[in-house]
Scaffold this motif. Structure first.
Motif, PDB file in Angstrom:
ATOM      1  N   LEU A  89      31.297  33.807 110.564  1.00 45.24           N
ATOM      2  CA  LEU A  89      29.834  33.866 110.603  1.00 45.24           C
ATOM      3  C   LEU A  89      29.231  33.726 109.215  1.00 45.24           C
ATOM      4  O   LEU A  89      28.202  33.062 109.040  1.00 45.24           O
ATOM      5  CB  LEU A  89      29.412  35.198 111.214  1.00 45.24           C
ATOM      6  CG  LEU A  89      29.530  35.310 112.725  1.00 45.24           C
ATOM      7  CD1 LEU A  89      29.082  36.679 113.172  1.00 45.24           C
ATOM      8  CD2 LEU A  89      28.687  34.265 113.387  1.00 45.24           C
TER       9      LEU A  89
ATOM     10  N   VAL B 259      26.469  30.910 107.994  1.00 47.60           N
ATOM     11  CA  VAL B 259      25.156  31.197 107.413  1.00 47.60           C
ATOM     12  C   VAL B 259      24.999  30.505 106.070  1.00 47.60           C
ATOM     13  O   VAL B 259      23.942  29.936 105.765  1.00 47.60           O
ATOM     14  CB  VAL B 259      24.971  32.721 107.293  1.00 47.60           C
ATOM     15  CG1 VAL B 259      23.736  33.041 106.504  1.00 47.60           C
ATOM     16  CG2 VAL B 259      24.883  33.347 108.661  1.00 47.60           C
TER      17      VAL B 259
ATOM     18  N   ILE C 154      14.976  34.250 106.380  1.00 43.11           N
ATOM     19  CA  ILE C 154      15.662  34.265 107.673  1.00 43.11           C
ATOM     20  C   ILE C 154      17.161  34.319 107.472  1.00 43.11           C
ATOM     21  O   ILE C 154      17.883  35.081 108.129  1.00 43.11           O
ATOM     22  CB  ILE C 154      15.234  33.036 108.499  1.00 43.11           C
ATOM     23  CG1 ILE C 154      13.778  33.172 108.911  1.00 43.11           C
ATOM     24  CG2 ILE C 154      16.114  32.870 109.702  1.00 43.11           C
ATOM     25  CD1 ILE C 154      13.280  32.057 109.765  1.00 43.11           C
TER      26      ILE C 154
ATOM     27  N   LEU D 124      18.305  37.661 106.398  1.00 47.28           N
ATOM     28  CA  LEU D 124      18.323  38.556 107.565  1.00 47.28           C
ATOM     29  C   LEU D 124      19.609  38.349 108.375  1.00 47.28           C
ATOM     30  O   LEU D 124      20.270  39.319 108.787  1.00 47.28           O
ATOM     31  CB  LEU D 124      17.101  38.251 108.424  1.00 47.28           C
ATOM     32  CG  LEU D 124      16.526  39.375 109.256  1.00 47.28           C
ATOM     33  CD1 LEU D 124      16.187  40.541 108.353  1.00 47.28           C
ATOM     34  CD2 LEU D 124      15.275  38.896 109.951  1.00 47.28           C
ATOM     35  N   PHE D 125      19.976  37.068 108.574  1.00 43.56           N
ATOM     36  CA  PHE D 125      21.226  36.785 109.294  1.00 43.56           C
ATOM     37  C   PHE D 125      22.411  37.383 108.546  1.00 43.56           C
ATOM     38  O   PHE D 125      23.306  37.982 109.155  1.00 43.56           O
ATOM     39  CB  PHE D 125      21.419  35.272 109.429  1.00 43.56           C
ATOM     40  CG  PHE D 125      20.853  34.710 110.688  1.00 43.56           C
ATOM     41  CD1 PHE D 125      21.444  34.989 111.904  1.00 43.56           C
ATOM     42  CD2 PHE D 125      19.749  33.899 110.675  1.00 43.56           C
ATOM     43  CE1 PHE D 125      20.932  34.477 113.062  1.00 43.56           C
ATOM     44  CE2 PHE D 125      19.226  33.387 111.832  1.00 43.56           C
ATOM     45  CZ  PHE D 125      19.812  33.678 113.028  1.00 43.56           C
TER      46      PHE D 125
ATOM     47  N   ILE E  56      22.670  41.063 109.133  1.00 44.20           N
ATOM     48  CA  ILE E  56      23.200  41.408 110.457  1.00 44.20           C
ATOM     49  C   ILE E  56      24.689  41.145 110.520  1.00 44.20           C
ATOM     50  O   ILE E  56      25.456  41.932 111.073  1.00 44.20           O
ATOM     51  CB  ILE E  56      22.443  40.611 111.541  1.00 44.20           C
ATOM     52  CG1 ILE E  56      20.977  41.026 111.550  1.00 44.20           C
ATOM     53  CG2 ILE E  56      23.042  40.849 112.896  1.00 44.20           C
ATOM     54  CD1 ILE E  56      20.759  42.471 111.865  1.00 44.20           C
TER      55      ILE E  56
ATOM     56  N   LEU F 253      26.321  43.921 108.804  1.00 43.86           N
ATOM     57  CA  LEU F 253      26.216  45.199 109.516  1.00 43.86           C
ATOM     58  C   LEU F 253      27.134  45.247 110.719  1.00 43.86           C
ATOM     59  O   LEU F 253      27.631  46.302 111.093  1.00 43.86           O
ATOM     60  CB  LEU F 253      24.779  45.420 109.976  1.00 43.86           C
ATOM     61  CG  LEU F 253      23.810  45.900 108.908  1.00 43.86           C
ATOM     62  CD1 LEU F 253      22.411  45.987 109.470  1.00 43.86           C
ATOM     63  CD2 LEU F 253      24.234  47.243 108.381  1.00 43.86           C
ATOM     64  N   THR F 254      27.357  44.086 111.371  1.00 45.85           N
ATOM     65  CA  THR F 254      28.207  44.051 112.560  1.00 45.85           C
ATOM     66  C   THR F 254      29.530  43.412 112.193  1.00 45.85           C
ATOM     67  O   THR F 254      29.845  42.330 112.626  1.00 45.85           O
ATOM     68  CB  THR F 254      27.546  43.241 113.674  1.00 45.85           C
ATOM     69  OG1 THR F 254      27.376  41.911 113.187  1.00 45.85           O
ATOM     70  CG2 THR F 254      26.217  43.801 114.055  1.00 45.85           C
ATOM     71  N   ARG F 255      30.262  44.107 111.362  1.00 46.76           N
ATOM     72  CA  ARG F 255      31.536  43.556 110.895  1.00 46.76           C
ATOM     73  C   ARG F 255      32.476  43.343 112.074  1.00 46.76           C
ATOM     74  O   ARG F 255      32.703  44.247 112.870  1.00 46.76           O
ATOM     75  CB  ARG F 255      32.140  44.526 109.897  1.00 46.76           C
ATOM     76  CG  ARG F 255      33.506  44.133 109.405  1.00 46.76           C
ATOM     77  CD  ARG F 255      33.859  45.002 108.222  1.00 46.76           C
ATOM     78  NE  ARG F 255      33.093  44.604 107.048  1.00 46.76           N
ATOM     79  CZ  ARG F 255      33.384  43.525 106.329  1.00 46.76           C
ATOM     80  NH1 ARG F 255      34.396  42.754 106.675  1.00 46.76           N
ATOM     81  NH2 ARG F 255      32.682  43.223 105.264  1.00 46.76           N
ATOM     82  N   GLN F 256      33.023  42.137 112.148  1.00 47.50           N
ATOM     83  CA  GLN F 256      33.938  41.819 113.230  1.00 47.50           C
ATOM     84  C   GLN F 256      35.341  42.283 112.847  1.00 47.50           C
ATOM     85  O   GLN F 256      35.794  42.071 111.725  1.00 47.50           O
ATOM     86  CB  GLN F 256      33.976  40.312 113.463  1.00 47.50           C
ATOM     87  CG  GLN F 256      32.634  39.750 113.876  1.00 47.50           C
ATOM     88  CD  GLN F 256      32.439  39.853 115.356  1.00 47.50           C
ATOM     89  OE1 GLN F 256      33.332  39.555 116.114  1.00 47.50           O
ATOM     90  NE2 GLN F 256      31.270  40.287 115.770  1.00 47.50           N
TER      91      GLN F 256
ATOM     92  N   LYS G 278      38.113  41.278 114.495  1.00 52.99           N
ATOM     93  CA  LYS G 278      39.013  40.139 114.631  1.00 52.99           C
ATOM     94  C   LYS G 278      38.192  38.863 114.483  1.00 52.99           C
ATOM     95  O   LYS G 278      36.968  38.886 114.644  1.00 52.99           O
ATOM     96  CB  LYS G 278      39.673  40.168 116.014  1.00 52.99           C
ATOM     97  CG  LYS G 278      38.671  40.312 117.144  1.00 52.99           C
ATOM     98  CD  LYS G 278      39.394  40.521 118.445  1.00 52.99           C
ATOM     99  CE  LYS G 278      38.475  40.499 119.652  1.00 52.99           C
ATOM    100  NZ  LYS G 278      37.160  41.036 119.505  1.00 52.99           N
TER     101      LYS G 278
ATOM    102  N   GLY H  15      14.971  48.610 117.211  1.00 49.72           N
ATOM    103  CA  GLY H  15      15.864  49.062 116.167  1.00 49.72           C
ATOM    104  C   GLY H  15      15.841  50.554 115.937  1.00 49.72           C
ATOM    105  O   GLY H  15      16.526  51.038 115.047  1.00 49.72           O
ATOM    106  N   ARG H  16      15.078  51.297 116.756  1.00 53.62           N
ATOM    107  CA  ARG H  16      14.980  52.731 116.500  1.00 53.62           C
ATOM    108  C   ARG H  16      16.316  53.393 116.815  1.00 53.62           C
ATOM    109  O   ARG H  16      17.109  52.876 117.614  1.00 53.62           O
ATOM    110  CB  ARG H  16      13.878  53.346 117.353  1.00 53.62           C
ATOM    111  CG  ARG H  16      14.281  53.557 118.788  1.00 53.62           C
ATOM    112  CD  ARG H  16      13.078  53.648 119.667  1.00 53.62           C
ATOM    113  NE  ARG H  16      13.442  54.012 121.025  1.00 53.62           N
ATOM    114  CZ  ARG H  16      14.074  53.214 121.878  1.00 53.62           C
ATOM    115  NH1 ARG H  16      14.459  52.010 121.498  1.00 53.62           N
ATOM    116  NH2 ARG H  16      14.351  53.622 123.098  1.00 53.62           N
TER     117      ARG H  16
END
Lengths: 104, 177
Positions: free
Chosen positions: B28, B32, B66, B69-70, B73, B76-79, B81, B160-161
């Motif tokens: 990812l 980006v 943008i 921001l990608f 994310i 923050l959402t480390r994969q 695998k 996002g809360r």
């Protein structure tokens, strides 16, 4: 002259179809959003070229509006991605099969 | 071919290559970063096509805001695998086929003559012209987009809360008397 108008349209069409294929073929939610971004960008390119072709500001004005739409789309989209990730622990679009957070 | 034409084809080729790499990338972060390249080239292309203000917006908003921001994310959402089946050939078969059909139709349409063969003459629209068009003829669109941005802000804040403690106990806001 720069290039024929049709060549710019073809470039925009190629980029749009690439974004569309990305949205359809990829399973990762972030990649799906990236495909949507590519499509919006390609439509902006076609609009700017039409603005030059007809010597009118309408295409550029619409592209400026598309920038705002893309910004809000990516904001809500990424917030949704984070919410989905929090609910199911995965970013795979095929794995989002439950409507409720608990039933998985 | 003029120097403008050379610039256009170089930038167009760069955009196509960067977008292809981004779309087919397994990682990812790489996708980006390739996309930042593509959007930067789009900004230069906007300048070439006579839209300097939009070129600046493209680089500031698309390639800057943008894409950052990608990146946030993605970080923050480390994969754990690598992306499973991201580039399997079968998944690309149908979208590729439909895209090829659309592209063939579009190419036939573009090269069948008519208004699309008109060469573009270099011109430059000043930011003043764009602002005047935007706020005189397109004022309604500006209002709608500003409202859309407000709704997006509220929606992002709502989504996002942090999850509430009471939500786990089966109490939803609708249950309140």
């Amino acid at each position: 002259m720069i290039v024929p108008f049709g060549h710019v349209l073809l470039l925009a069409a190629l980029l749009f179809l690439m974004g569309l294929s990305c949205t359809i073929a990829r399973r990762n939610l972030v990649m799906i959003l990236i495909g949507v971004e590519i499509m919006l960008n390609a439509s902006g390119l076609a609009l700017v070229a039409s603005s030059l072709r007809w010597m009118s500001m309408d295409g550029q004005a619409l592209t400026a509006l598309i920038l705002g739409v893309a910004a809000s789309e990516v904001t809500v989209g990424l917030a949704l991605v984070m919410a989905v990730r929090r609910a199911s622990g995965s970013l795979d679009a095929d794995r989002q099969t439950a409507l409720k957070e608990d039933d998985r | 071919m003029s120097v403008y034409g050379v610039l256009f084809y170089a930038l167009g080729g760069l955009m196509l290559a960067a977008t292809t790499l981004a779309v087919t990338s397994r990682s990812l972060v790489h996708a980006v970063v390739y996309l930042v390249n593509a959007f930067f080239a789009t900004g230069l292309l906007f300048y070439l096509l006579g839209a300097p203000l939009l070129a600046a917006f493209e680089i500031i908003i698309y390639a800057g805001a943008i894409m950052v921001l990608f990146l946030f994310i993605v970080m923050l959402t480390r994969q754990d695998k690598p992306l499973a089946g991201g580039v399997s050939l079968m998944r690309w078969l149908l979208p590729g086929l439909t895209s090829l059909v659309s592209l063939a139709a579009g190419t036939a349409l573009v090269f069948s003559g008519g208004a699309t063969g008109v060469p573009l003459a270099p011109a430059m629209a000043s930011p003043r012209d764009l602002g005047r068009a935007l706020f005189s003829r397109w004022w309604l669109g500006v209002e709608i987009v500003s409202f859309l941005l407000l709704v997006a802000l509220v929606g992002a804040l709502y989504l996002g809360r942090a999850p509430r403690e009471g939500a786990a106990a089966g109490k939803s806001p609708g249950d309140a008397p």
